[in-house]
Write a protein that holds these residues in place. Structure first.
Motif, mmCIF file in Angstrom:
data_model
loop_
_atom_site.group_PDB
_atom_site.id
_atom_site.type_symbol
_atom_site.label_atom_id
_atom_site.label_comp_id
_atom_site.label_asym_id
_atom_site.label_seq_id
_atom_site.Cartn_x
_atom_site.Cartn_y
_atom_site.Cartn_z
ATOM 1 N N TYR A 100 0.859 -1.192 0.000
ATOM 2 C CA TYR A 100 0.000 0.000 0.000
ATOM 3 C C TYR A 100 0.891 1.237 0.000
ATOM 4 N N TYR A 101 0.704 2.104 -1.007
ATOM 5 C CA TYR A 101 1.477 3.341 -1.094
ATOM 6 C C TYR A 101 0.555 4.481 -0.684
ATOM 7 N N SER A 102 1.008 5.321 0.237
ATOM 8 C CA SER A 102 0.126 6.396 0.710
ATOM 9 C C SER A 102 0.916 7.660 1.026
ATOM 10 N N ASP A 103 0.171 8.792 1.041
ATOM 11 C CA ASP A 103 0.787 10.077 1.401
ATOM 12 C C ASP A 103 0.734 10.282 2.910
ATOM 13 N N ALA A 104 -0.199 9.630 3.546
ATOM 14 C CA ALA A 104 -0.332 9.742 5.000
ATOM 15 C C ALA A 104 -0.777 8.386 5.549
ATOM 16 N N ILE A 105 -0.474 8.200 6.817
ATOM 17 C CA ILE A 105 -0.865 6.938 7.478
ATOM 18 C C ILE A 105 -1.530 7.272 8.804
ATOM 19 N N ILE A 106 -2.625 6.596 9.071
ATOM 20 C CA ILE A 106 -3.214 6.689 10.412
ATOM 21 C C ILE A 106 -3.033 5.321 11.069
ATOM 22 N N ILE A 107 -2.269 5.308 12.141
ATOM 23 C CA ILE A 107 -2.055 4.038 12.852
ATOM 24 C C ILE A 107 -3.158 3.897 13.897
#
Ligand code: NDP
Length: 310
Positions: A100-107
């Motif tokens: 998964y490629y993303s600009d932001a991550i929410i853990i």
């Protein structure tokens, strides 16, 4: 897969973040993790989630998933094993079935049950030793079971187990419970429950063939004396540990394993990575708080992405 915001975890924090991120047109992807729906899926009655005077944990989480999907979040049953920043503020999260490629991550990966750490506890896991009364309680119809712990989980599990068991013995290492007063009252008023104060578990004993628990040895922390009590099952309910092992090289984590966030926000030490729910909350650890911080994380991520675009 590509997304602006990847949400790791599908408890109250993850789904709330997904609802807000989807409604902000961020087209989030939620990766559910090993336990889709999170900790509430292994609980029974939930009486403290606003809007639901009484709802079953799994049903509440199913409703949250449906809600997130209805507003446009993509929910994928996968488990993230590794997260890396691979370009400036681009992240690659590796799952079992996809990257998964993303600009932001929410853990929002939550927490999981702690164990006592005894060899015998491990040996009989699934054969009389459990950390989930909801999952395994029905196996102990008309039997005697012990619950270890003195918090809300232990008290809730002890009360729940009286639906099946003939007798429930709560074993606690102190002489006062940590559980809420209302839960304590219910416990004390239940005549199927016996409480053994000031004792810890030394050993869990059982037979090999068939493999099952038959008794346990407990030790008084006052007199140090040992006592064997006959039980058919042992439920361990001594708290939880945050699921943060894979994020240790990405964000700052405290000495108890919780992700450190900037007070009043969900910002972590890494730009573009936000943390919500039990991975960063060792104080409240409630579904409604997790949902609240999930909302905050989506709003923080939205703001971060806007500033990146401008
Ligand atoms: P807690 O951390 O609140 O309680 C853990 C309990 O286990 C404590 O009583 C602790 O003892 C005991 N304990 C810890 N380690 C050991 C050990 N090695 N040996 C023996 N005993 C041990 O965890 P819970 O899972 O109960 O609750 C976590 C959070 O979730 C809390 O905030 C709780 O309020 C919430 N919750 C809410 C529910 C609800 O509202 N329906 C249901 C379940 C949980 P000691 O007290 O001596 O430290």
């Amino acid at each position: 897969m590509e997304t602006k915001v990847l949400i790791i975890g599908s408890g109250a924090a993850g789904y709330s973040a997904a609802i807000y991120a989807a409604r902000a047109n961020l087209e989030p992807i939620v990766v559910t993790g090993m336990q889709p729906g999170g900790q509430l899926t292994i609980t029974t009655d939930v009486e403290n989630y606003p809007g639901f005077a009484l709802i079953q944990g799994p049903e509440l989480m199913e409703q949250m998933r449906i809600h997130a999907e209805n507003v446009g979040a993509k929910v994928i049953d996968d488990h993230i094993k590794n997260v890396k920043e691979y370009n400036k503020s681009r992240f690659k999260s590796t799952g079992n079935i996809s990257d998964y490629y993303s600009d932001a991550i929410i853990i929002a990966a939550g927490a999981q049950a702690k164990w006592l750490g005894l060899e015998s506890e491990k040996k009989f896991q699934g054969y009389g030793v459990s950390a989930c009364a909801t999952c395994d309680g029905a196996f102990f119809r008309n039997k005697v079971v012990a619950v270890v712990g003195g918090g809300n989980t232990a008290v809730e599990e002890a009360i729940f187990l009286t639906r099946f068991a003939e007798k429930v013995i709560l074993i606690h290492r102190r002489d006062v419970l940590r559980a809420e007063k209302v839960m304590q009252d219910r416990l004390f008023n239940n005549n199927k429950i016996e409480i053994i104060w000031n004792h810890v578990v030394e050993e869990i004993l059982g037979t090999e063939n068939p493999k099952k628990v038959t008794s346990m040895v407990i030790k008084s922390i006052i007199t140090r004396s040992l006592q064997e009590i006959k039980v058919d099952g042992v439920f361990i309910a001594i708290g939880h540990a945050p699921n943060t092992a894979i994020f240790k090289s990405l964000v700052e984590i405290d000495d108890q394993g919780y992700i450190i966030t900037k007070p009043g926000t969900t910002l972590t030490s890494k730009d573009g990575v936000f943390a919500a729910g039990d991975v960063q909350d060792k104080v409240y650890r409630q579904a409604v708080v997790a949902a609240g911080t999930g909302c905050m994380a989506a709003l923080d991520a939205e703001k971060f992405l806007e500033s990146k675009d401008s």
